[in-house]
Design a protein around this motif. Sequence first.
Motif, PDB file in Angstrom:
ATOM      1  N   GLU A  46       0.762  -1.080   0.014  1.00 47.66           N
ATOM      2  CA  GLU A  46      -0.067  -0.063   0.089  1.00 47.66           C
ATOM      3  C   GLU A  46       0.709   1.294  -0.057  1.00 47.66           C
ATOM      4  O   GLU A  46       0.648   2.144   0.797  1.00 47.66           O
ATOM      5  CB  GLU A  46      -1.192   0.024   1.219  1.00 47.66           C
ATOM      6  N   LEU A 124      -4.532   4.227  -7.841  1.00 46.54           N
ATOM      7  CA  LEU A 124      -4.518   3.908  -6.213  1.00 46.54           C
ATOM      8  C   LEU A 124      -4.029   4.867  -5.520  1.00 46.54           C
ATOM      9  O   LEU A 124      -4.813   5.212  -4.420  1.00 46.54           O
ATOM     10  CB  LEU A 124      -3.767   2.545  -6.373  1.00 46.54           C
ATOM     11  N   GLY A 125      -2.877   5.698  -5.721  1.00 43.48           N
ATOM     12  CA  GLY A 125      -2.685   6.779  -4.921  1.00 43.48           C
ATOM     13  C   GLY A 125      -2.196   7.990  -5.703  1.00 43.48           C
ATOM     14  O   GLY A 125      -2.574   8.250  -6.863  1.00 43.48           O
ATOM     15  N   ASP A 128       4.946   9.958  -6.806  1.00 41.76           N
ATOM     16  CA  ASP A 128       5.816  10.847  -7.435  1.00 41.76           C
ATOM     17  C   ASP A 128       6.359  10.460  -8.984  1.00 41.76           C
ATOM     18  O   ASP A 128       7.023   9.378  -9.324  1.00 41.76           O
ATOM     19  CB  ASP A 128       7.221  10.912  -6.495  1.00 41.76           C
ATOM     20  N   VAL A 131       9.836  10.398 -10.232  1.00 41.00           N
ATOM     21  CA  VAL A 131      10.740   9.391  -9.805  1.00 41.00           C
ATOM     22  C   VAL A 131      10.506   8.160 -10.815  1.00 41.00           C
ATOM     23  O   VAL A 131      11.215   7.546 -11.250  1.00 41.00           O
ATOM     24  CB  VAL A 131      10.613   8.951  -8.365  1.00 41.00           C
ATOM     25  N   GLY A 213      15.205   9.064  -8.390  1.00 43.33           N
ATOM     26  CA  GLY A 213      14.687  10.244  -9.208  1.00 43.33           C
ATOM     27  C   GLY A 213      15.438  11.315  -9.255  1.00 43.33           C
ATOM     28  O   GLY A 213      15.275  12.357 -10.041  1.00 43.33           O
ATOM     29  N   VAL A 214      16.869  10.853  -9.580  1.00 46.25           N
ATOM     30  CA  VAL A 214      17.926  11.960  -9.584  1.00 46.25           C
ATOM     31  C   VAL A 214      18.652  11.389 -10.925  1.00 46.25           C
ATOM     32  O   VAL A 214      19.338  10.435 -10.987  1.00 46.25           O
ATOM     33  CB  VAL A 214      19.007  12.087  -8.614  1.00 46.25           C
ATOM     34  N   VAL A 215      18.458  12.406 -12.130  1.00 52.42           N
ATOM     35  CA  VAL A 215      19.385  11.714 -13.197  1.00 52.42           C
ATOM     36  C   VAL A 215      20.614  12.606 -13.086  1.00 52.42           C
ATOM     37  O   VAL A 215      20.669  13.630 -13.258  1.00 52.42           O
ATOM     38  CB  VAL A 215      18.792  12.234 -14.424  1.00 52.42           C
ATOM     39  N   ASP A 216      21.668  11.660 -12.595  1.00 51.27           N
ATOM     40  CA  ASP A 216      22.948  12.227 -12.300  1.00 51.27           C
ATOM     41  C   ASP A 216      23.795  11.754 -13.922  1.00 51.27           C
ATOM     42  O   ASP A 216      23.672  10.982 -14.427  1.00 51.27           O
ATOM     43  CB  ASP A 216      23.684  11.671 -11.298  1.00 51.27           C
ATOM     44  N   LEU A 217      24.548  13.021 -14.179  1.00 56.85           N
ATOM     45  CA  LEU A 217      25.381  12.978 -15.428  1.00 56.85           C
ATOM     46  C   LEU A 217      26.544  12.068 -15.216  1.00 56.85           C
ATOM     47  O   LEU A 217      26.471  11.238 -16.105  1.00 56.85           O
ATOM     48  CB  LEU A 217      26.208  14.297 -15.483  1.00 56.85           C
TER      49      LEU A 217
ATOM     50  N   GLY B  30      27.824  16.832  -8.976  1.00 47.79           N
ATOM     51  CA  GLY B  30      26.894  17.771  -8.885  1.00 47.79           C
ATOM     52  C   GLY B  30      26.013  18.176 -10.145  1.00 47.79           C
ATOM     53  O   GLY B  30      25.116  18.837 -10.010  1.00 47.79           O
ATOM     54  N   ALA B  31      26.609  17.441 -11.196  1.00 40.84           N
ATOM     55  CA  ALA B  31      25.648  17.941 -12.451  1.00 40.84           C
ATOM     56  C   ALA B  31      24.668  16.826 -12.566  1.00 40.84           C
ATOM     57  O   ALA B  31      24.554  15.688 -12.991  1.00 40.84           O
ATOM     58  CB  ALA B  31      26.683  17.698 -14.004  1.00 40.84           C
ATOM     59  N   ARG B  32      23.362  17.538 -12.090  1.00 44.93           N
ATOM     60  CA  ARG B  32      22.182  16.355 -12.084  1.00 44.93           C
ATOM     61  C   ARG B  32      20.801  17.122 -12.225  1.00 44.93           C
ATOM     62  O   ARG B  32      20.790  18.357 -11.860  1.00 44.93           O
ATOM     63  CB  ARG B  32      22.304  15.506 -10.893  1.00 44.93           C
ATOM     64  N   LEU B  33      20.101  16.222 -12.711  1.00 45.30           N
ATOM     65  CA  LEU B  33      18.765  16.850 -12.770  1.00 45.30           C
ATOM     66  C   LEU B  33      17.870  16.006 -11.775  1.00 45.30           C
ATOM     67  O   LEU B  33      17.659  14.850 -11.563  1.00 45.30           O
ATOM     68  CB  LEU B  33      18.317  16.380 -14.276  1.00 45.30           C
ATOM     69  N   ASP B  34      17.231  16.803 -10.912  1.00 39.97           N
ATOM     70  CA  ASP B  34      16.294  16.263  -9.978  1.00 39.97           C
ATOM     71  C   ASP B  34      15.053  16.139 -10.269  1.00 39.97           C
ATOM     72  O   ASP B  34      14.251  17.162 -10.391  1.00 39.97           O
ATOM     73  CB  ASP B  34      16.691  17.163  -8.672  1.00 39.97           C
ATOM     74  N   LEU B  35      14.586  14.791 -10.518  1.00 40.11           N
ATOM     75  CA  LEU B  35      13.019  14.825 -11.009  1.00 40.11           C
ATOM     76  C   LEU B  35      12.136  14.519 -10.002  1.00 40.11           C
ATOM     77  O   LEU B  35      10.895  14.532 -10.282  1.00 40.11           O
ATOM     78  CB  LEU B  35      13.068  13.682 -12.066  1.00 40.11           C
ATOM     79  N   THR B  36      12.417  14.344  -8.752  1.00 42.85           N
ATOM     80  CA  THR B  36      11.575  14.086  -7.793  1.00 42.85           C
ATOM     81  C   THR B  36      10.639  15.224  -7.432  1.00 42.85           C
ATOM     82  O   THR B  36      11.038  16.432  -7.560  1.00 42.85           O
ATOM     83  CB  THR B  36      12.180  13.671  -6.481  1.00 42.85           C
ATOM     84  N   GLU B  37       9.271  15.262  -6.984  1.00 40.49           N
ATOM     85  CA  GLU B  37       8.451  16.069  -6.960  1.00 40.49           C
ATOM     86  C   GLU B  37       8.716  17.051  -5.847  1.00 40.49           C
ATOM     87  O   GLU B  37       8.334  18.330  -6.168  1.00 40.49           O
ATOM     88  CB  GLU B  37       7.107  15.280  -6.441  1.00 40.49           C
ATOM     89  N   ASN B  38       9.518  16.715  -4.878  1.00 36.41           N
ATOM     90  CA  ASN B  38       9.658  17.612  -3.695  1.00 36.41           C
ATOM     91  C   ASN B  38      11.333  18.071  -3.842  1.00 36.41           C
ATOM     92  O   ASN B  38      11.708  18.682  -2.485  1.00 36.41           O
ATOM     93  CB  ASN B  38       9.389  17.139  -2.137  1.00 36.41           C
ATOM     94  N   TYR B  41      16.632  16.060  -3.912  1.00 39.47           N
ATOM     95  CA  TYR B  41      18.136  15.963  -3.793  1.00 39.47           C
ATOM     96  C   TYR B  41      18.557  17.605  -4.100  1.00 39.47           C
ATOM     97  O   TYR B  41      19.841  17.513  -4.921  1.00 39.47           O
ATOM     98  CB  TYR B  41      18.497  14.975  -4.586  1.00 39.47           C
ATOM     99  N   ARG B 490       3.199   8.316   0.788  1.00 40.20           N
ATOM    100  CA  ARG B 490       2.361   8.271  -0.189  1.00 40.20           C
ATOM    101  C   ARG B 490       1.401   6.797  -0.171  1.00 40.20           C
ATOM    102  O   ARG B 490       1.893   5.697  -0.583  1.00 40.20           O
ATOM    103  CB  ARG B 490       2.905   8.078  -1.756  1.00 40.20           C
ATOM    104  N   PRO B 491       0.228   6.957   0.428  1.00 39.29           N
ATOM    105  CA  PRO B 491      -0.297   5.748   0.768  1.00 39.29           C
ATOM    106  C   PRO B 491      -1.449   5.486  -0.502  1.00 39.29           C
ATOM    107  O   PRO B 491      -1.535   6.242  -1.500  1.00 39.29           O
ATOM    108  CB  PRO B 491      -1.343   5.998   1.856  1.00 39.29           C
ATOM    109  N   PHE B 492      -1.919   4.276  -0.659  1.00 43.70           N
ATOM    110  CA  PHE B 492      -2.864   3.963  -1.558  1.00 43.70           C
ATOM    111  C   PHE B 492      -4.127   4.569  -1.307  1.00 43.70           C
ATOM    112  O   PHE B 492      -5.017   3.924  -0.332  1.00 43.70           O
ATOM    113  CB  PHE B 492      -3.160   2.424  -1.755  1.00 43.70           C
ATOM    114  N   GLN B 493      -4.522   5.692  -1.707  1.00 41.66           N
ATOM    115  CA  GLN B 493      -5.854   6.687  -1.138  1.00 41.66           C
ATOM    116  C   GLN B 493      -7.039   6.062  -1.405  1.00 41.66           C
ATOM    117  O   GLN B 493      -8.179   5.830  -0.704  1.00 41.66           O
ATOM    118  CB  GLN B 493      -5.695   8.049  -1.673  1.00 41.66           C
TER     119      GLN B 493
END
Lengths: 244, 613
Positions: A46, A124-125, A128, A131, A213-217, B30-38, B41, B490-493
């Motif tokens: 869950e 379901l939820g 992110d 990610v 979720g981090v695309v590092d070079l 340090g060359a990176r793309l942070d794709l996370t929602e919050n 990183y 992040r639960p299964f709402q």
Amino acid sequence: MSNLPVVLKRELSSYFSTPVAYVFIVIYLLMSATFTFYLGGFYEREIADLEPFFRFHPWLYLFLVPAIGMRLWAEERKSGTVELLLTLPITASEAVLGKFLAAWLFVGLALLLTFPIWITVNVLGDPDNGVILAAYLGSWLMAGGFLAISACLSAATRNQVVAFILAVVVCFVFLLSGLPMVLDLFSSWLPQVLVDGIANLSFLIHFNSISRGVVDLRDLLYFALVIGFWLTANRIVLELKKAD
Amino acid sequence: MKNWYSTGALVLLAVLFLALTMLTGVLFKGARLDLTENRLYTLSPGTINLIESIEEPITLDFYFSEDASADFPMVRNFARRVQELLEEMAAASDGQLLINRIDPAPFSEEEDDAARYGLEGVPTGVGGDSLYLGIVGTNLLDGLEVMPFVAPSREAFLEYDLARMIYSLSQPDLPKVGLISGLPISGGFDMQTRQPREPWAIYTQITEQFDIENIEPTASELLEDIDVLVLIHPKDVSEALMAEIDAFVQDGGRLLAFVDPYAETDPGSNPADPMAGLSAERDSGLDALFEAWGVEYDRSQFVADRGLALQVALQQGRPPVYHPGILGVTRDFMDSDDVVTGELETINLASVGYFRLSEDSPLSLQPLILSSPQSGPLDSERLRFLADPSELMAEVAPGDESLIIAARLSGPAPSAFAEDGEDGGNEINVLLVADADLLADRYWVQRQRFFGQTLLNPFANNGDFVINAIDNLIGNADLISVRSRATSNRPFQLVEGLRREAEDSLRATEQRLEAELAETEERLTELQQARGDTDLSVLTPEQEAEIDRFVEQRLDIRRQLRQVRRDLDRDIEALGTRIKVINIALMPVLITFFALWMAWRRRREQTAKRGEA
């Protein structure tokens, strides 16, 4: 490289003229979904992420990608069409790259067809999605690494089974080199820099790093290097084996 | 010859590959793309502001044991994360932040240094070597801040902890906390026993950590140069002081306010007269400020909560009963992403109020502590002369959602006392708590006398909550904005919704069935009374029949309850099965059909071609 699209197209269409491609995709989808739900406990835990889905990708690719890669050259060599291919007005590099790209796109298609799980987790939820996107990218890059290894080893033999087994073994080494039990073997007699270097060779470490979720070079460069190295090797092996 | 040439090329290629992979691992940091929602990183803007404002150089020594950690890739990974975060901070600091990485190998000078700074070495078992993972921060003015062990479990707060360390190193003076209290937290003098009273444990704790200045509620002005103002149960605060508080907050001063609709620990105006104490007013609020800010808070109502009610013992020898006015808030109802409540397990509160933001308020109210969904407001007069708290349990009328017990209030705030022309509108930072009783010892700590010394044994995190709150407010606005980077839960709402729905219907059915049960019992008693005799051992046939029916009905009701409970799980399981089937079978079946259709089409084309030929 002007003939690259030609090779690419011929290779890609050859996948779908036999049932092999469909069988591969079906097996891949069945296994990845089954692993996600039954081994990964996707529904029971869950949590709205795709960690239980991506967790098994390295191990799925370990067997499925060499199965795709094994026929790339071994088949051509066995049926003797490799000479024919190389006498056509295309360069060996074009042939190597074209075959690889076609197979990589094909694996990418199989990966894309797992989209129902992405829809599921969004229903379901509230996952992110950044990610998830990164993990898909990482998974595809890793598949490229496995595929480049398989393609090169396929060129080294005319027996597809041998090519498959060789590829699985080499891929396994690339997968495991980051695990602590492997590193333990080295850490007693190698300097830490080299041990970290060995750990850095592992597909697992770079894949896990991207799937956070981090695309590092560095991770992108790593997979680019792996693919570049094995494809160049593929090209040299073709040269070497011309005489056989 | 050519073979040799190619083989050599292969070997060369392999060496080149190994060298390049190692090199890329070192370069391109340090060359990176942070794709996370919050942006988990990426340094938050608050941290970057803070680092850019460093004036005098600050040095952070990062102690990490290379050898002792060799067998722990998880710890090495975490150390890499710490190192990278430090480097990223240093890169943003324009040379004002220096990072040294130090390996305290066993028996080295560095290890002695680590021990001298009070870093904690964790024994790693086999070799017995200690693993150090700590940070020592220094500035030019002999300032010293130490993180004895950077625990991987605090990774979510790593950025905050580091930012806080840098902030306190960049501030030469000790922060000053002003305290206005309507409760006798600093002890004072007990009129009845004619002896000085001991200060509350919370007061002892905050005076140890901060420079506290007491301000009388009747005073007409605040002291100068106060960083944080703590306002406890502001009952008799003078109008003039209230205006001062408003101006203080408008000026960027930070306020931590504990208001209470019914402060049980308020001794009343005359402690010598307990009767007067019983009828004394026990509510407090900041009406003028709340009105200006658009914060709705009702002094006459407290939150009765069935879900979080604690048990209280009313009399010795009688079983304890649930008191819906005395709450034990668990971590499920605290903001786990906020650094104030992030690591707390439980907070005990008594007769709490609640806050709500009016629709036209320009501010934002971010909840820190919530009540459970099974809660609703009740008139606080009910608490006065309350004989049996369990009566209240039945009176709770749960609303649709949890109520906000404590929250951060921030944003551009209108001033309550400003003259025309200057209407405030400055960014404010206020932390509101709708309970003052949580400060009292009896809700969170036990005192133990031990060889003439008083030991405090906390059983709830009330003290940590207050210290965290002051500590956090002391930091500048940038530091406050550095929130935890925990991957938010992040639960299964959908599944949770199903479960809640099923539970609601279960409760409804349960209540209906229980009412039926009570009715049956009542009928049985009526029958007994109608008979009018006292010989209970002999039953009339009617009674026996009624008892039989009663037993049967009870069995039936229990069966129904079980059924409802089974249904609860069944819905969720059914959804799971449906999802599994769709995910596992749908695509393979579609692809198989597609492949068959392609094959059929190809065959038709071929026969057509053959026909033409």
